[in-house]
Design an enzyme around this catalytic site. Structure first.
Site, PDB file in Angstrom:
ATOM      1  N   ARG A 107    -103.103  54.462   6.971  1.00 13.62           N
ATOM      2  CA  ARG A 107    -102.571  55.512   8.081  1.00 13.62           C
ATOM      3  C   ARG A 107    -103.360  56.622   8.412  1.00 13.62           C
ATOM      4  O   ARG A 107    -103.268  57.029   9.584  1.00 13.62           O
ATOM      5  CB  ARG A 107    -101.080  55.669   7.549  1.00 13.62           C
ATOM      6  CG  ARG A 107    -100.205  54.424   7.096  1.00 13.62           C
ATOM      7  CD  ARG A 107     -98.620  54.753   7.230  1.00 13.62           C
ATOM      8  NE  ARG A 107     -97.884  53.457   6.909  1.00 13.62           N
ATOM      9  CZ  ARG A 107     -97.634  52.436   7.433  1.00 13.62           C
ATOM     10  NH1 ARG A 107     -98.152  52.582   8.803  1.00 13.62           N
ATOM     11  NH2 ARG A 107     -97.038  51.433   7.125  1.00 13.62           N
ATOM     12  N   ARG A 111    -100.853  55.093  -8.149  1.00 11.91           N
ATOM     13  CA  ARG A 111     -99.550  55.576  -7.735  1.00 11.91           C
ATOM     14  C   ARG A 111     -98.366  55.437  -8.745  1.00 11.91           C
ATOM     15  O   ARG A 111     -98.572  54.467  -9.521  1.00 11.91           O
ATOM     16  CB  ARG A 111     -98.945  54.681  -6.507  1.00 11.91           C
ATOM     17  CG  ARG A 111    -100.011  54.908  -5.254  1.00 11.91           C
ATOM     18  CD  ARG A 111     -99.752  53.842  -4.300  1.00 11.91           C
ATOM     19  NE  ARG A 111     -98.612  54.304  -3.673  1.00 11.91           N
ATOM     20  CZ  ARG A 111     -98.035  53.701  -2.624  1.00 11.91           C
ATOM     21  NH1 ARG A 111     -98.916  52.549  -2.086  1.00 11.91           N
ATOM     22  NH2 ARG A 111     -96.868  53.997  -2.082  1.00 11.91           N
ATOM     23  N   LYS A 120     -98.107  58.675  -1.806  1.00 14.13           N
ATOM     24  CA  LYS A 120     -98.277  57.437  -0.894  1.00 14.13           C
ATOM     25  C   LYS A 120     -99.706  56.741  -1.661  1.00 14.13           C
ATOM     26  O   LYS A 120    -100.466  57.061  -2.604  1.00 14.13           O
ATOM     27  CB  LYS A 120     -98.335  57.764   0.465  1.00 14.13           C
ATOM     28  CG  LYS A 120     -96.841  58.076   0.980  1.00 14.13           C
ATOM     29  CD  LYS A 120     -96.035  56.922   0.805  1.00 14.13           C
ATOM     30  CE  LYS A 120     -94.477  56.975   1.329  1.00 14.13           C
ATOM     31  NZ  LYS A 120     -93.782  55.748   1.516  1.00 14.13           N
ATOM     32  N   ASP A 160     -93.467  57.441   6.661  1.00 18.52           N
ATOM     33  CA  ASP A 160     -94.835  56.670   6.763  1.00 18.52           C
ATOM     34  C   ASP A 160     -95.480  57.021   7.946  1.00 18.52           C
ATOM     35  O   ASP A 160     -96.514  56.967   8.374  1.00 18.52           O
ATOM     36  CB  ASP A 160     -94.501  55.114   6.962  1.00 18.52           C
ATOM     37  CG  ASP A 160     -94.303  54.783   5.583  1.00 18.52           C
ATOM     38  OD1 ASP A 160     -94.649  55.242   4.474  1.00 18.52           O
ATOM     39  OD2 ASP A 160     -93.726  53.431   5.400  1.00 18.52           O
ATOM     40  N   SER A 218     -92.308  45.854   6.370  1.00 19.90           N
ATOM     41  CA  SER A 218     -91.202  45.702   5.615  1.00 19.90           C
ATOM     42  C   SER A 218     -90.548  44.613   5.387  1.00 19.90           C
ATOM     43  O   SER A 218     -89.926  44.144   4.459  1.00 19.90           O
ATOM     44  CB  SER A 218     -90.325  47.158   5.735  1.00 19.90           C
ATOM     45  OG  SER A 218     -91.126  48.330   5.514  1.00 19.90           O
TER      46      SER A 218
END
Length: 751
Positions: free
Chosen positions: A702, A431, A652, A625, A332
């Protein structure tokens, strides 16, 4: 696939198509037309074709597939003969026709004129271009494997029948190619730069060097770079003459662009402008590396095969996870450092920059908008050009898999004077983008998303005056908040964003670090337009989202003890620590300090028995997240863990609730999917919580990393498909977790 196929022209491409179709049994009979009788005789003797013909009309009679493999200059005449055969009934109506020419717009125009002249639909014709070749030409250079793993661009005409397009696509895929679909004009513009211009330059360079008096020594001592580049000058000159003329307009534009670049480099050398020359060389190197990574991740939109996994993890059970590891830099913060540094006045130096594909996509986008950025490893230097210094990109900005890049950049681009388009890979293209587009329109921006679902591409019309708004976000999202605050920097008046729950505040902190005032009153954040960003130096801390995998791994391992230095512990990001502590995890923060406006600490984690909990709602947005790996922790906890209020997980990179539930159930964990969360029944003190099995990560980095952690409590091997996406956020994940104790092998899938 076909009863009778005719190959028109038995050069390298035509003979290779015939050989490939023969080897794969794709046609009951293969015939050919060629102007050279000896070539036809030899091809028949070699078994490449069943029969050869000196007259085209005879060769194509009764064929249900025709492949035109002549030089591009001859394609129009061949198509005219085929159109006559169709009109006379010598070719069946369900016949399909394709070509292998390197230019397409002229071929489509010729086909249009021919269909009008002969009064036929000509929907059987589907132009194509296999991007494959070899130095040698002719029948004897044929190769049945020539198209395997190579791109073939199919360029349907406006009148191509859908059934014909499907057949031709299936043919090239059966020959081993990866098929893309592209407009003919766009094809020629792209190939002019990527293929035709390099070939022209190779011919020119060889001619230049051959003209030297000492040409023998020049060629004798030529380095590998010259040999690699000039190899393509050994190609068929007649073929390339025809290609250059056929694509003259686009090629001339490419030459002019190249002349501009050469003039720029020449001036830098004449004036010994070291700074400018180094900047251009670094920008070129970065672009080459960046797009190499993007292509290696195999996820581009125009190729249906590219959505398939290309890499997998095979992980044997392990019981130890120990050591000290510096995990990947905060993604980020890395994104925002590039954005703010580019828009600032002065030079910004960033250390600890995340070298993952997502952050590199942001970096490349600003390079393409005229920002001078140099990178050496994790150190980045940005020559800021001010709030209004960005230049119009010459092509759509490809964000790869990065939702953060896309949504934040939309806020900046909405205020620019130029038009722009944002695109992304297969995953990102699914998305939702209307969550930023709608409030930006309220500010006066002009944005167009795609389809009913409001997805990429986003087309942004520049030159609009933005005005500040007071916006209450319907859901907690740091990306939406940051997008609107960035747009607010350009807007008339003040922009206020109210969030229903506190989300990560990296944008607010970094604005202040760059000297831009931000007002905050509880959940209301306000910026006033018209200010200036002032360059500063930034040290990016380690990403707590990346550290989360190590924290859970050490917590659930029978023998776990890890130290993670310099991790960002921004209070809007520490939900994962709070949740793990509520579950009983042994986590200590040491050496707490503040670096560049962001709090950091060293995190020490040791094995501990975990217990199931109902996750507090106020912690959900602070760990959004990290939930995939928290689901792994919950599976190892005693009792039930319940998550609610996390609907955001469904939009996501994948539907992380559904995908994680599928994987957990595959490995033998009892879980129930809720509308906005999940219920997981953990196995507590059991040595083996997970069985073995195959997991589909659905291109979600992830998901892939979370199931890798599960191997510490697994009884058998876990195979995770689609792990190439891990490079988006944690490029050295596999190496670090292997050093810590995971028995992880990285394997490549065949595609």
């Amino acid at each position: 696939m076909f009863a009778k196929t005719c190959i028109i022209g038995l050069g390298l491409m035509g003979a290779s198509v015939a050989q490939a179709m023969r080897e794969r049994g794709l046609s009951q009979q293969i015939v050919a037309f060629d102007t050279y009788a000896d070539t036809l005789s030899m091809a028949q003797e070699l078994g490449v074709i069943d029969a050869g013909f000196a007259k085209l009309a005879q060769a194509v009679a009764g064929c249900d597939c025709v492949v035109v493999a002549t030089p591009v200059g001859a394609i129009a005449d061949v198509l005219d003969t085929l159109a006559q055969a169709l009109a006379a009934g010598r070719l069946p109506d369900d016949c399909v026709i394709t070509d292998v020419g390197s230019t397409k717009a002229g071929v489509v125009a010729a086909a249009q004129a021919i269909r009008v002249a002969h009064g036929i639909g000509f929907g059987q014709f589907v132009p194509a271009h296999p991007i494959a070749g070899a130095e040698k030409s002719g029948l004897l250079a044929r190769n049945g494997q020539l198209f395997v793993h190579h791109q073939v661009i199919v360029c349907p005409t406006p009148f191509s029948q859908a059934a014909a397009v499907a057949k031709i696509t299936a043919l090239w895929q059966a020959l081993g190619a990866q098929v893309s679909v592209m407009d003919a004009t766009r094809h020629d513009a792209v190939l002019a730069h990527t293929s035709h211009l390099p070939h022209l330059l190779a011919f020119a360079l060889v001619n230049q060097l051959a003209a030297h008096d000492d040409n023998l020594d020049i060629f004798r001592y030529a380095a590998g770079g010259f040999r690699d580049f000039s190899r393509i000058a050994a190609s068929d000159p007649i073929m390339w003459r025809d290609i250059f003329f056929a694509n003259k307009t686009a090629l001339l534009a490419g030459i002019e662009d190249y002349e501009t670049q050469l003039a720029r480099l020449k001036q830098q050398l004449l004036t010994e402008d070291s700074t400018a020359l180094l900047a251009d060389l670094c920008a070129a190197r970065h672009a080459r590396r960046h797009f190499g990574h993007m292509l290696a991740s195999a996820q581009h939109r125009n190729d249906p095969t590219m959505s398939q996994p290309t890499q997998r993890y095979c992980i044997a059970p392990a019981d130890r996870f120990t050591g000290t590891y510096t995990v990947a830099g905060d993604k980020s913060i890395s994104h925002r450092a590039i954005m703010f540094g580019s828009l600032a006045v002065g030079t910004t130096t960033v250390t600890g920059f995340l070298e993952g594909e997502d952050a590199l996509a942001t970096l490349q986008a600003f390079v393409e908008m005229g920002v001078n950025i140099t990178r050496e490893g994790d150190k980045v230097t940005i020559e800021g050009i001010g709030m209004h210094g960005l230049k119009a990109p010459v092509k759509p900005l490809d964000m790869g898999n990065s939702g953060t890049s896309t949504r934040l950049l939309a806020g900046i681009l909405a205020a620019q004077a130029f038009d722009s388009v944002l695109i992304g890979d297969a995953s990102l293209s699914k998305r939702p983008m209307e969550r930023v587009a709608k409030p930006l329109r309220q500010m006066g921006a002009s944005l167009q998303t795609t389809g009913e679902k409001g997805t990429l591409p986003i087309s942004i019309t520049g030159g609009k005056t933005l005005h500040g708004i007071d916006y209450a976000m319907p859901m907690a999202s740091a990306q939406v908040k940051s997008c609107l605050l960035l747009a607010g920097l350009y807007a008339e008046g003040s922009t206020t964003v109210s969030e229903p729950e506190i989300t990560r505040d990296h944008t607010e902190r970094m604005l202040r670090a760059f000297g831009y005032p931000v007002e905050q009153n509880g959940n209301r954040i306000t910026v006033h337009g018209g200010g200036t960003l002032t360059a500063c130096d930034l040290a990016v801390p380690a990403d707590i989202s990346s550290a989360a995998f190590f924290m859970v791994a050490a917590s659930i391992a029978p023998h776990g003890d890890v130290t993670l230095p310099h991790v960002g512990i921004n209070p809007t990001r520490t939900g994962v620590i709070d949740i793990l502590r509520l579950m009983g995890a042994n986590i200590r923060l040491t050496n707490t300090r503040d670096v560049g406006g962001e709090p950091v600490a060293d995190i020490v984690v040791k094995s501990a028995p975990l217990r199931g909990i109902e996750i507090p709602l106020h912690l959900v947005p602070l760990a959004i997240d990290e939930f995939p790996v928290l689901f792994i922790a919950a599976s190892c906890a005693e009792g039930e863990t319940v998550l609610r209020g996390a609907a955001e997980l469904r939009v996501k990179e994948s539907d992380r609730i559904a995908v994680m539930a599928d994987g957990l159930q595959t490995l033998g964990v009892d879980c129930t999917v809720l509308e906005d969360g999940i219920r997981i029944t953990g196995k507590g003190a059991a040595r083996y919580v997970f069985g073995g099995g195959a997991i589909n990560s659905h291109h979600d980095h992830r998901i892939a990393m979370s199931f890798a952690v599960a191997s510490l409590r697994a009884s058998d091997t876990i195979t995770i498909h689609g792990t190439e996406t891990v490079n988006t956020s944690f490029p050295n994940f596999a190496q670090l977790v292997s050093r810590a104790g995971l028995k992880l092998d990285v394997e490549q899938d065949d595609v």
